[in-house]
Design an enzyme around this catalytic site. Structure first.
Site, short mmCIF file in Angstrom:
data_model
loop_
_atom_site.label_atom_id
_atom_site.label_comp_id
_atom_site.label_asym_id
_atom_site.label_seq_id
_atom_site.Cartn_x
_atom_site.Cartn_y
_atom_site.Cartn_z
N LYS A 190 0.85 -1.19 0.00
CA LYS A 190 0.00 0.00 0.00
C LYS A 190 0.89 1.25 0.00
O LYS A 190 1.96 1.25 0.62
CB LYS A 190 -0.89 -0.04 1.24
N SER A 197 -9.49 1.09 3.35
CA SER A 197 -8.76 1.96 2.45
C SER A 197 -7.65 1.28 1.64
O SER A 197 -7.08 1.88 0.73
CB SER A 197 -8.12 3.10 3.26
N SER A 254 -9.68 -1.36 7.26
CA SER A 254 -9.01 -1.15 5.98
C SER A 254 -8.29 -2.36 5.42
O SER A 254 -7.78 -2.31 4.30
CB SER A 254 -8.03 0.03 6.08
#
Length: 594
Positions: free
Chosen positions: A143, A224, A248
């Site tokens: 990420k 996310s 997330s």
């Protein structure tokens, strides 16, 4: 074209030129031109317009079926000389280019310019008899809020941090490199991991655009860690790392039909991760199988002097890693699971519950006992009946019982500490970020109603800025309340349903109900989700999640892997299925929350 894509294309072009000169050019100019014409665009290179199934099939890789391959299979191919890491990364790159145009470059935000040279090195090590472990030569993504000390950016999806230089690899990245895994690039995300705005299009960032799930490109893909989950789901990569403060990892995993492991806070180091809340942040893993996700967890957990929360795991983790707890369906014989129906299940979509109940009946036939009504004692107080709400305390009129009260203050302080170590940037505080977004309204949408993906502008940043980072009485009361009522008076109480010293093996919950992972997030407790079906209306996947107490990953892995084995051996449709690519030509922003 973004610079990182130019650099990758240049590298690939160099390799092609080398191959060209080694093999010789086609005979004559006409042959050269003809060789570049695509006569068969379907099914690999263009999606056939009127086709409703079988879209975007994945080509074989050096004769190997790469789609849905496992880490063990790839290691077997590479050990037997049927595949090299250099070939593998090029096949994944081809898959990324095949699909990214339809998921808006949403999964892979940036490619590591050095991935080919790293692959060559790893192949040379293997040829010399050095195999570092199960992840040797396996490509992965991280990420874009996880730092890598290389030629790639670390920006949380924001233009504000472009050009900044991190002091070192994040601890988890360094450990994966040591394990022989190949960092192929950065995955996109919901900008600033959803901290900047409270009304936003999940999976959108200024740098990465709108991330879209390949199951339904018009619908919220989960976040996310959106890009990490999407890339694994569509076989653009073998595994990926994500981060979670509140949902997330679990949310995008279950909404993209993959396995997500959200560890106990303190099992995986947060050092080098762009922070949100020191009390809730954790680094988790995404893969298509439980075993593969556990291989990754084994590589990244452990104490780290740069994150003192990791000291709490000492004496509470297995000596030989978690992979030894991966098992089969036989482990379900005698297992006892709790079903907190009123706490969570009653809030779920009834049609989805029907599918999940069918799966649980399958567990019972395999020998498990499932007890309904194992409620969290205070669920009426802490579980919003109206969906995920991390300010539910304030919604009820009690800011000193709100998770958001804690997170707002934590973010102000934690982001300042992170930014203080960056070089080559003027962004040194939350106030600087707010000002940058205001100065770049068109791209960053710093004010409401400017960018459709940021409906409320940057109200999350502004709310955090207003706290000044002051840890006042309200803050400490909120922290104490959220941890106590979700731990000993919450998940632990539900696990101790028998009141005789006998604990349930796990709580089974529907992670499509966001309040499930919200409670686990406030507690700092682990959670694992496995794919469990597809919603007939939204066409989006959903999962079945297991919840337990702190540092209970071994137990969760045991039963998650047993459930997964039962799913595939039984032939049930309540399991992972390939993406349907519904709405692959649609480009709506914001996405539909369905």
């Amino acid at each position: 074209m973004p610079a990182f894509r130019v650099s990758v294309l240049a590298t690939v072009f160099h390799l092609v030129l080398c191959q060209f000169f080694q093999q010789g050019a086609p005979n004559g100019t006409d042959d050269l031109a003809t060789s570049q014409v695509l006569e068969t665009p379907f099914p690999y290179y263009f999606p056939e317009h009127n086709r409703t199934s079988g879209l975007f099939p994945m080509e074989t890789c050096n004769g190997i079926t790469l789609e849905e391959a496992t880490i063990d299979q790839l290691q077997d191919y590479m050990s037997n000389g049927k595949l090299t890491t250099s070939q593998l990364v090029m096949c994944y790159l081809q898959r990324q280019y095949q699909t990214d145009g339809y998921v808006d470059f949403s999964a892979v935000l940036q490619i590591n310019p050095d991935f080919i040279s790293i692959a060559t090195t790893l192949d040379a090590e293997r040829a010399a008899g050095k195999v570092r472990g199960p992840l040797h030569g396996i490509p992965f993504l991280i990420k874009d809020n996880i730092a890598s000390k290389d030629k790639m950016e670390t920006t949380a999806g924001s233009w504000a941090l472009v050009g900044s230089i991190v002091p070192r690899d994040a601890h988890v990245v360094s450990m994966l490199r040591e394990a022989g895994a190949l960092l192929m690039g950065k995955a996109t995300l919901s900008e600033w991991a959803d901290m900047r705005s409270n009304n936003y299009s999940e999976g959108y960032s200024a740098r990465g655009g709108q991330a879209r799930s390949a199951y339904n490109l018009t619908v919220n893909p989960g976040g996310s860690s959106s890009g990490s989950a999407i890339a694994v789901s569509v076989n653009q990569i073998m595994f990926a790392l994500g981060t979670e403060t509140d949902g997330s990892v679990i949310n995008p995993a279950e909404r993209n039909a993959i396995v997500g492991i959200k560890p106990t806070v303190g099992l995986t180091s947060r050092a080098g991760v762009i922070p949100e809340s020191i009390h809730q942040d954790t680094v988790g893993t995404f893969a298509r199988t439980v075993r593969d996700a556990v291989y990754v967890l084994d590589a990244i957990y452990g104490p780290d002097s740069r994150d003192n929360y990791t000291a709490a795991q000492i004496g509470k983790t297995p000596e030989n890693g978690y992979v030894e707890y991966v098992t089969d369906k036989s482990a379900l014989e005698g297992a006892v699971f709790g079903l907190p129906w009123q706490s969570f299940w009653a809030l779920n979509d009834p049609a989805q519950n029907e599918q999940l109940v069918a799966l649980m009946q399958l567990l019972e036939r395999a020998g498990a006992t499932i007890i309904n009504g194992t409620e969290l004692p205070n669920y009426r107080t802490i579980v919003s009946p109206d969906g995920w709400d991390w300010d539910y305390g304030s919604t009820r009129g009690f800011a000193n019982e709100s998770e958001y009260t804690v997170v707002k203050v934590d973010f102000y302080n934690n982001i300042a500490a992170y930014l203080s170590e960056l070089e080559n940037t003027n962004i040194k505080s939350l106030a600087d970020l707010v000002q940058y977004n205001n100065d770049n309204l068109g791209s960053e949408g710093g004010a409401p109603a400017i960018n459709p993906a940021f409906g409320s502008g940057q109200d999350g940043f502004i709310a955090s800025l207003a706290t000044g980072g002051i840890m006042n009485d309200t803050y400490w009361q909120a922290l104490d309340f959220c941890q106590r009522i979700t731990r000993e008076d919450g998940i632990d109480a539900a696990l101790n349903y028998f009141n005789n010293g006998t604990k349930l093996d796990a709580l089974l919950v529907p992670p499509d109900v966001g309040q499930t992972y919200q409670v686990a997030a406030q507690a700092g407790y682990p959670m694992i989700t496995v794919p469990a079906g597809v919603n007939a209306v939204s066409l989006m996947p959903f999962g079945l999640a297991l919840m337990n107490t702190a540092f209970s990953e071994a137990t969760l892995i045991r039963y998650a892997s047993a459930i997964e084995d039962l799913q595939f051996s039984s032939g049930t449709m309540q399991r992972r299925t390939l993406p349907s690519w519904s709405g692959y030509l649609d480009r709506n922003i914001p996405l539909i929350n369905a």
